[in-house]
Design a protein around this motif. Structure first.
Motif, PDB file in Angstrom:
ATOM      1  N   THR A   2     -13.811   1.061  -7.861  1.00  0.00           N
ATOM      2  CA  THR A   2     -13.010   1.861  -8.449  1.00  0.00           C
ATOM      3  C   THR A   2     -13.690   3.434  -8.159  1.00  0.00           C
ATOM      4  OG1 THR A   2     -13.890   1.193 -10.527  1.00  0.00           O
ATOM      5  CG2 THR A   2     -11.437   0.514  -9.828  1.00  0.00           C
ATOM      6  N   ILE A  33      -5.067   4.336 -12.709  1.00  0.00           N
ATOM      7  CA  ILE A  33      -6.260   3.680 -13.407  1.00  0.00           C
ATOM      8  C   ILE A  33      -5.434   2.189 -13.720  1.00  0.00           C
ATOM      9  CG2 ILE A  33      -6.929   3.174 -15.875  1.00  0.00           C
ATOM     10  CD1 ILE A  33      -7.161   6.302 -16.256  1.00  0.00           C
ATOM     11  N   LYS A  35      -3.433   0.569 -11.517  1.00  0.00           N
ATOM     12  CA  LYS A  35      -3.526   0.080 -10.270  1.00  0.00           C
ATOM     13  C   LYS A  35      -5.075  -0.163 -10.059  1.00  0.00           C
ATOM     14  CE  LYS A  35       0.587   1.876  -8.346  1.00  0.00           C
ATOM     15  NZ  LYS A  35       1.258   3.049  -7.758  1.00  0.00           N
ATOM     16  N   ASN A  36      -5.857   0.219 -10.745  1.00  0.00           N
ATOM     17  CA  ASN A  36      -7.371  -0.252 -10.460  1.00  0.00           C
ATOM     18  C   ASN A  36      -7.896   0.458  -9.534  1.00  0.00           C
ATOM     19  OD1 ASN A  36      -9.355  -1.410 -12.054  1.00  0.00           O
ATOM     20  ND2 ASN A  36      -8.681  -3.555 -11.778  1.00  0.00           N
ATOM     21  N   LEU A  37      -7.344   1.594  -9.108  1.00  0.00           N
ATOM     22  CA  LEU A  37      -7.931   2.478  -8.130  1.00  0.00           C
ATOM     23  C   LEU A  37      -9.130   3.353  -8.535  1.00  0.00           C
ATOM     24  CD1 LEU A  37      -4.782   3.456  -6.274  1.00  0.00           C
ATOM     25  CD2 LEU A  37      -6.514   2.035  -5.417  1.00  0.00           C
ATOM     26  N   VAL A  38      -8.871   4.173  -9.593  1.00  0.00           N
ATOM     27  CA  VAL A  38      -9.779   5.029 -10.319  1.00  0.00           C
ATOM     28  C   VAL A  38     -10.294   4.573 -11.661  1.00  0.00           C
ATOM     29  CG1 VAL A  38      -8.512   7.070  -9.076  1.00  0.00           C
ATOM     30  CG2 VAL A  38      -8.188   6.538 -11.595  1.00  0.00           C
ATOM     31  N   THR A  39     -11.346   4.927 -12.192  1.00  0.00           N
ATOM     32  CA  THR A  39     -11.964   4.611 -13.461  1.00  0.00           C
ATOM     33  C   THR A  39     -11.181   5.263 -14.519  1.00  0.00           C
ATOM     34  OG1 THR A  39     -13.665   6.082 -13.640  1.00  0.00           O
ATOM     35  CG2 THR A  39     -14.143   4.166 -12.291  1.00  0.00           C
ATOM     36  N   SER A  42     -11.859   9.070 -15.462  1.00  0.00           N
ATOM     37  CA  SER A  42     -11.687   9.993 -14.508  1.00  0.00           C
ATOM     38  C   SER A  42     -10.746  11.170 -15.304  1.00  0.00           C
ATOM     39  CB  SER A  42     -10.672   9.550 -13.401  1.00  0.00           C
ATOM     40  OG  SER A  42     -11.171   8.571 -12.812  1.00  0.00           O
ATOM     41  N   ARG A 115      -6.456   6.377  -1.679  1.00  0.00           N
ATOM     42  CA  ARG A 115      -6.592   5.247  -0.725  1.00  0.00           C
ATOM     43  C   ARG A 115      -7.459   5.442   0.687  1.00  0.00           C
ATOM     44  NH1 ARG A 115      -3.913   0.790  -2.693  1.00  0.00           N
ATOM     45  NH2 ARG A 115      -2.043   1.384  -4.262  1.00  0.00           N
ATOM     46  N   MET A 118     -10.932   5.569  -0.067  1.00  0.00           N
ATOM     47  CA  MET A 118     -11.486   4.145  -0.225  1.00  0.00           C
ATOM     48  C   MET A 118     -11.560   3.715   1.128  1.00  0.00           C
ATOM     49  SD  MET A 118      -9.374   3.015  -3.784  1.00  0.00           S
ATOM     50  CE  MET A 118     -10.559   2.010  -4.577  1.00  0.00           C
TER      51      MET A 118
END
Ligand code: UDP
Ligand code: MG
Length: 312
Positions: A2, A33, A35-39, A42, A115, A118
């Motif tokens: 993340t 958050i 979607k568990n993409l960023v902490t 943030s 995305r 990542m």
């Protein structure tokens, strides 16, 4: 993995729109958050570029209301690029997204940017799919400008403003470019690394008025040319060569007329016209030289690019 994401928003007299901007950006963070993409750590950083209206008090209240909204206050107005840079260079995060305060850029594509990051891109450009929301004038001048810059060897991403994601490495690379008059759109492509683009449709400004009147737009465009290209200087040399060659041909022609043909040319026009013509070219050339000298002058001072008054 993340990502610790930072969103940097330069703000100059944006009190009409900032509340809505904050709502939408927080919603974006919430969904990223979820979607568990960023902490969850943030943050959104509003950089107040010396606003004269209630922008800063508003940022203070947004910061008080939500831990994720933060503020950076510059000591005075230094312009969009300086405000952006101040934000980019002072925030923490694995990736930093910069976006204007007026919601012209589509906040939902931030997810695509993350995305791409990542997936390995270090720089992700937000590129406008259409310019329908712009006036005919702005659309055309922008097109001419991109063509001109390209002809002068400056590598710009067309239809990309300052809506982009920079990874930590790219930000640190940017830190090394310590020119005072930084033209971010020109510098970022120089950094290199893997890049990606995401397209979106640009909307009208949500509220408030444009802080880029024609005068500022022209200055900004000229700034971009003289910061990145020495072609105008070279053109002066070519122009000088051309005019010299032409004058030389004229001399031969006149001597031929006077000595061989023995025809004395009445000659008023042929002596007055070049005076104006050469005068014009010289003034123009001196002007272009002056632009670059001014640039050297400003750069050699090594003045700070921004001063931060306080942070929240
Ligand atoms: N801005 C800034 N300092 C300035 C002028 C503008 O920080 O001196 C910010 C402004 O608040 C906005 C962004 O730069 O977030 C872009 O400005 P604007 O939307 O007025 O420009 P336009 O979209 O009309 O080119
Ligand atoms: Mg705008």
């Amino acid at each position: 993995m993340t990502v610790l994401l930072a969103i940097v928003v330069p703000c100059y007299n944006e009190q009409e729109v900032l509340g809505e901007t904050n709502r939408r950006l927080l919603a974006v963070l919430d969904s990223l958050i979820a979607k568990n993409l960023v902490t969850a750590e943030s943050r959104i950083y509003y950089v107040d570029d010396g606003s004269r209206d209630g922008t800063w008090p508003l940022i203070e209240s947004l910061a008080a209301a939500d831990l994720r909204s933060r503020g950076i206050k510059l000591s005075r107005n230094r312009g969009h690029q300086a405000a952006l840079l101040a934000g980019l260079l002072s925030v923490e995060g694995d990736a930093v997204v910069s976006i204007d305060a007026d919601l012209q850029d589509d906040v939902t594509v931030i997810e695509s940017m993350v995305r791409e990051f990542m997936a390995g891109a270090e720089v992700v450009y937000g590129v406008r799919g259409s310019r329908r929301s712009d006036t005919v004038f702005k659309r055309n001048t922008a097109m001419i400008y991109y063509a001109l810059m390209k002809a002068m060897g400056v590598d710009l991403v067309p239809n990309h403003a300052d809506f982009r994601l920079l990874g930590r490495r790219a930000v640190e690379a940017l830190r090394e470019y310590d020119e005072v008059n930084l033209f971010l759109r020109g510098v970022v492509p120089l950094i290199g690394y893997r890049t990606a683009t995401v397209t979106y449709d640009r909307a009208e400004r949500m509220a408030g008025i444009s802080k880029y009147p024609l005068r500022k737009m022209i200055t900004f465009a000229a700034e971009g040319v003289t910061s990145f290209s020495i072609v105008p200087l070279r053109l002066i040399t070519y122009l000088g060569l051309l005019v010299s060659a032409f004058s030389f041909a004229m001399i031969v022609f006149i001597l031929y007329g006077a000595i061989v043909l023995k025809a004395v040319i009445p000659g008023w026009a042929s002596s007055v016209v070049p005076i104006y013509f050469l005068g014009g070219i010289q003034l123009l050339s001196i002007g272009i030289l002056g632009e670059y000298v001014a640039k050297i002058y400003l750069e050699t001072k090594r003045r700070p690019r921004f001063n931060i008054e306080k942070t929240l």
